[in-house]
Design an enzyme around this catalytic site. Structure first.
Site, PDB file in Angstrom:
ATOM      1  N   TRP A 105       0.881  -1.235  -0.092  1.00 53.93           N
ATOM      2  CA  TRP A 105       0.073  -0.099  -0.094  1.00 53.93           C
ATOM      3  C   TRP A 105       0.603   1.318  -0.125  1.00 53.93           C
ATOM      4  O   TRP A 105       0.562   2.218  -0.721  1.00 53.93           O
ATOM      5  CB  TRP A 105      -0.878   0.132   0.969  1.00 53.93           C
ATOM      6  N   ASP A 174      -1.137   6.674   6.420  1.00 55.66           N
ATOM      7  CA  ASP A 174      -2.405   5.922   6.239  1.00 55.66           C
ATOM      8  C   ASP A 174      -2.474   4.769   7.322  1.00 55.66           C
ATOM      9  O   ASP A 174      -2.094   3.886   7.561  1.00 55.66           O
ATOM     10  CB  ASP A 174      -2.120   4.996   4.879  1.00 55.66           C
ATOM     11  N   LYS A 198     -12.455  -1.120   7.256  1.00 55.24           N
ATOM     12  CA  LYS A 198     -11.822  -2.454   8.027  1.00 55.24           C
ATOM     13  C   LYS A 198     -12.298  -2.129   9.422  1.00 55.24           C
ATOM     14  O   LYS A 198     -12.908  -3.030   9.825  1.00 55.24           O
ATOM     15  CB  LYS A 198     -10.539  -2.372   7.649  1.00 55.24           C
TER      16      LYS A 198
HETATM   17  N1  PMP Z   1      -4.304   1.583   2.541  1.00 55.13           N
HETATM   18  C1  PMP Z   1      -4.649   0.472   3.148  1.00 55.13           C
HETATM   19  C2  PMP Z   1      -3.377   0.017   4.261  1.00 55.13           C
HETATM   20  C3  PMP Z   1      -5.327  -0.530   2.636  1.00 55.13           C
HETATM   21  O1  PMP Z   1      -5.650  -1.752   3.391  1.00 55.13           O
HETATM   22  C4  PMP Z   1      -5.958  -0.454   1.611  1.00 55.13           C
HETATM   23  C5  PMP Z   1      -7.139  -1.149   0.843  1.00 55.13           C
HETATM   24  N2  PMP Z   1      -7.141  -2.503   1.476  1.00 55.13           N
HETATM   25  C6  PMP Z   1      -5.920   0.889   0.995  1.00 55.13           C
HETATM   26  C7  PMP Z   1      -5.043   1.856   1.338  1.00 55.13           C
HETATM   27  C8  PMP Z   1      -6.615   1.325  -0.156  1.00 55.13           C
HETATM   28  O2  PMP Z   1      -8.099   1.546  -0.010  1.00 55.13           O
HETATM   29  P1  PMP Z   1      -9.185   1.597  -0.981  1.00 55.13           P
HETATM   30  O3  PMP Z   1      -9.418   0.394  -1.583  1.00 55.13           O
HETATM   31  O4  PMP Z   1     -10.365   2.258  -0.187  1.00 55.13           O
HETATM   32  O5  PMP Z   1      -8.866   2.435  -1.949  1.00 55.13           O
END
Ligand code: PMP
Length: 367
Positions: A105, A174, A198
């Protein structure tokens, strides 16, 4: 009603039973309005109460200082991968930023940010994300407009156990997969963001917490709905926000408050993850966690199966048999394989224990 499955999904993930039951109860007629929350104008007094209450509860839970703004926006975590550089890269004339890449990520976020400025990857490039290297080995640049990291890498199961020291450079985090699972000192951050699906709700809403003095520096090409100044200036109502997802988030915040707050969530997460890591570590190599001890996630527990090697057939058997026993969504991310157990706030300690029992039995029968 007896629940038949335990949901270990990485996200969208399990919500507290009480939250779903309350949403169901209020579904057709919210607060005697005669309509569903979905049918309320985002500018109505009733919705204003919902979003105001959600913000107040969040501020209480995280003890957010007054010089921080809170907005609820669309676009998910990925939207913020773009919004962060578009809003912050011009904080300093060099238009550069430091990215601490510890998993998929943060890697994706760094790649997106490269469209807008000069991105310095602080750690050596790696394919195997299994550790957060000691801060003394990092190469932070004092000229950076901000330093970026991902507090919990959902795919690999790597979590920071500390807040990086940036010597005054604004820190962006994040927290999509561990927000409200432990106490944090918000004053150490410039920006915190988190997708809801989450730990704090259902998909559709994204939370952003921004220090006031960092607002108003957006790149002229920044899309208006990603501009923190626009969203803050309009209390998240510049355009139609994800109203229903914000309502669910508010219910989750209330649930956390009623269940001991963030401190209790932290205790629970420690207990749940310890149960599972202990079983892995005491399995004589039948289960192997690839993540170094000090970097292991409390939220996403990743492991491989097979006596000292990765036995994909046995892993498939584990996932299938777990599923038959009502333990669902345990497959590791397709990019890493193996098993991933996601235990966000809504997963109870006794549910982690139940999986632990299954793991011990599975080992005994398949050794
Ligand atoms: N950051 C983290 C730590 C994630 O786990 C995720 C999605 N699993 C994201 C960003 C991306 O998020 P989104 O699918 O809401 O764009």
């Amino acid at each position: 009603e007896e629940k038949k499955v335990i949901n270990f999904s990485p996200g969208p993930a399990k919500l507290p039973e009480d939250v779903l039951a309350r949403a169901q109860k209020e579904f057709l007629n919210f607060n005697n309005t005669g309509v569903s929350v979905m049918e309320l104008s985002h500018r109505s007094a009733d919705f204003s109460q919902i979003i105001g209450h959600a913000e107040r509860d969040l501020r209480d839970l995280l003890e957010i200082p007054d010089n921080y703004k809170v907005i609820f926006v669309q676009g998910g975590g990925t939207g913020q991968f773009s919004a962060v550089p578009l809003n912050l890269i011009d904080l300093k004339p060099g238009a550069s930023a430091d990215y601490i890449v510890t998993g998929s990520w943060s890697a994706k976020s760094a790649k997106e940010a490269e469209k807008y400025g000069k991105i310095n990857r602080v750690l050596p490039k790696t394919e195997k994300y299994s550790v957060i290297p000691d801060q003394s080995t990092w190469n932070l640049s004092p000229e950076a407009s901000y330093v970026y990291y991902c507090a919990n890498e959902t795919i690999h199961g790597v979590e920071f156990q500390f807040i990086p020291e940036t010597n005054g450079v604004p820190l962006v985090c994040d927290m999509s997969s561990n927000i409200l699972s432990k106490r944090v000192d918000v004053s150490k951050f410039g920006v915190i963001f988190a997708g809801a699906q989450k730990n704090i709700g259902c998909a559709g809403a994204t939370l952003v917490i921004i220090r006031e003095d960092l607002i108003g520096f957006s790149d002229p090409i920044c899309p208006i709905l990603m501009d923190y100044k626009t969203q803050v200036g309009n209390n998240s109502l510049y355009n139609t926000p994800p109203t229903y997802s914000i309502y669910i988030m508010g219910l989750v915040f209330q649930w956390i408050k009623e269940h001991g707050g963030v401190a209790q969530m932290e205790k629970n997460s420690r207990q749940k993850s310890t149960i599972l890591y202990d079983i892995i570590d005491n399995s004589n190599g039948f289960y192997q966690c690839p993540i170094e001890r000090d970097s292991r996630s409390r939220m996403n527990i990743t492991f491989r199966i097979g006596v000292n090697f990765e036995d994909e057939a046995l892993e498939k058997k584990f996932i299938d048999e777990a599923h038959q026993n009502g333990l669902i969504s345990l497959k590791g991310h397709r990019s890493v394989g193996g098993i991933r157990v996601s235990i966000y706030n809504a997963v109870h300690v006794h549910e982690a224990e139940k999986l632990g029992e299954f793991m011990k039995n599975f080992q005994r029968l398949n050794i």
